[in-house]
Every structure is written in C-alpha cells, then in structure tokens.
Scaffold this motif. Structure first.
Motif, PDB file in Angstrom:
ATOM      1  N   HIS A 134       3.070  25.519 -35.790  1.00 46.01           N
ATOM      2  CA  HIS A 134       3.394  24.887 -36.677  1.00 46.01           C
ATOM      3  C   HIS A 134       3.124  25.135 -38.188  1.00 46.01           C
ATOM      4  N   ASP A 135       4.131  24.089 -38.594  1.00 48.90           N
ATOM      5  CA  ASP A 135       3.714  24.353 -40.489  1.00 48.90           C
ATOM      6  C   ASP A 135       2.167  23.913 -40.848  1.00 48.90           C
ATOM      7  N   HIS A 190      -0.493  25.119 -39.161  1.00 46.96           N
ATOM      8  CA  HIS A 190      -1.455  26.612 -39.156  1.00 46.96           C
ATOM      9  C   HIS A 190      -0.928  27.115 -40.074  1.00 46.96           C
ATOM     10  N   ARG A 204       7.836  32.895 -37.075  1.00 46.72           N
ATOM     11  CA  ARG A 204       7.218  32.073 -38.164  1.00 46.72           C
ATOM     12  C   ARG A 204       6.472  32.519 -39.277  1.00 46.72           C
ATOM     13  N   SER A 235      -1.786  18.680 -43.589  1.00 47.96           N
ATOM     14  CA  SER A 235      -0.456  18.292 -42.413  1.00 47.96           C
ATOM     15  C   SER A 235      -1.049  17.637 -41.405  1.00 47.96           C
ATOM     16  N   LEU A 291       0.428  17.378 -38.020  1.00 50.04           N
ATOM     17  CA  LEU A 291       0.787  18.444 -37.433  1.00 50.04           C
ATOM     18  C   LEU A 291      -0.067  18.901 -36.353  1.00 50.04           C
ATOM     19  N   SER A 340       0.030  21.117 -32.034  1.00 47.17           N
ATOM     20  CA  SER A 340       0.613  21.301 -31.539  1.00 47.17           C
ATOM     21  C   SER A 340       0.080  20.956 -30.078  1.00 47.17           C
ATOM     22  N   ILE A 391       3.447  18.173 -30.690  1.00 43.95           N
ATOM     23  CA  ILE A 391       4.426  18.861 -30.923  1.00 43.95           C
ATOM     24  C   ILE A 391       4.935  18.754 -29.077  1.00 43.95           C
TER      25      ILE A 391
END
Length: 210
Positions: free
Chosen positions: A35-36, A38, A83, A196, A198, A200, A203
């Motif tokens: 994800h962003d 990372h 990505r 961030s 975010l 995993s 998600i």
C-alpha cells in the motif's frame, strides 16, 4: 537453522543484480497487500540514505503472525511490482528459493555471498517495538546498519523498546542519515518524516469485515 521447503519460481525468486560498493536497502514483509504507506517508506529511505537500490523482500510468511489465507508468493510479488514504478526499487521473493524463514538467515546469506555491498535493513517503528522477539535479532543488528522509519502511534513504544534501549549506544543522529550505509554495525537511525496511517491488516479487514 530453520528452513522452509525451497520454492523456486522463474522471474519471482531471483536475487536482483548488484555490484560491490552499492548502497542497498533491504525492506522485507508479507506485503499483503502492498500500500501507499510502504511506498512512502521506500521513497523516503531511498532519498535520505542516498541508496543506490532498494530491494523489496516479499517473504514466504511472517513467523510471528498467522499466515493462514496468505496469498501465494508470486501473486504478492507481482502486485508489488505493479505498484512500484521507481527504477531503483526491485521486488523479489528470493527468500523462498533459499528456504529461509527468518530475517537473520537472509542477512547472513546476503552479506556472506555478496561482499562489498553496503546493505541497510529497513523497518517501520512498529517493527522496532517488537524487534526483540525476532529470532537472533542481536545478530541482525551486529551484521547490518538499521534504518527505522516512523509509524503513526508507534514512536513511544519503539523508542522505549527493549531493542532500542539495548542499542541506544549505536544510534546515530537523524541528520547523519546519508552516512548510515557506510557505518560499521551495530548502527541504527530513527527517521521522522511523512507518515501514512494505512496498514495491510486494516485494508484486509475493510475488504472482508467478517
């Protein structure tokens, strides 16, 4: 040494090319999914450590977590590659081909078989908080410099953790980030910067609330 059955997948489990003198970041994880957050860590450490390359090590599975339902290695490697557009970032699942279970095995292998490279282990602050639970974590710290990147809500736990306390003498100033790859281990740095929220796990939970 605990080994998994080797799993060789063409185009997935090869070690990226390198040369003596290169400054190479090692950023491992399950990346389920990538994800962003990372990507932010990759971009920031590439820039601030002045790395020549960053290898994303997609692991067969985290020995400290429940890996039930973990997607196949090649699926996660291909998703990460899709990505990432940065030319200096390479994604590999080579640990599976060697049968490695633990990070110290990866580091021992790379530093032994690829001499002259300036490897740096990269982790988030949440990983530093639990670093003392990693198998042979002291050997990791003694083998390669470590860059720890800030994670929301993890700073206090990370900097007060057992590993951070025991390695306090080896911490270098954040302003000296560019010299970390050249430092003899043990040496580590705590990098503040863009963050961030975010994760995993969040998600995955959002995709499957049950």
């Amino acid at each position: 040494m605990t080994l998994r059955p080797p799993l060789r997948i063409p185009g997935i489990t090869e070690i990226p090319p390198s040369a003596p003198g290169m400054r190479i970041g090692l950023f491992g994880g399950s990346f389920n999914p990538i994800h962003d957050g990372h990507l932010l860590v990759m971009e920031e450490t590439l820039r601030r450590l002045e790395l020549d390359a960053l290898w994303v090590l997609v692991t067969p599975g985290n020995p400290l977590k429940n890996n039930a339902g973990l997607p196949p290695l090649d699926t996660r490697v291909q998703a990460a590659r899709a990505r990432i557009a940065h030319p200096r970032i390479r994604v590999t699942g080579f640990e599976a081909a060697k049968g490695f279970t633990y990070s110290w095995q990866t580091i021992d292998f790379l530093t032994s078989t690829l001499p002259g490279r300036r490897f740096v282990w990269i982790m988030g602050a949440d990983s530093l908080a639990n670093f003392h639970r990693w198998q042979r974590w002291r050997d990791i710290a003694a083998r390669v410099p470590i860059a720890v990147y800030v994670r929301p809500g993890a700073a206090r736990r990370a900097l007060a953790s057992r590993a951070a306390t025991m390695l306090d003498y080896a911490q270098i100033d954040e302003a000296d980030a560019a010299i970390l790859p050249l430092c003899a281990p043990p040496a580590w740095i705590y990098l503040q910067g863009r963050q961030s929220s975010l994760s995993s796990s969040a998600i995955r939970a959002a995709k499957d609330p049950n």
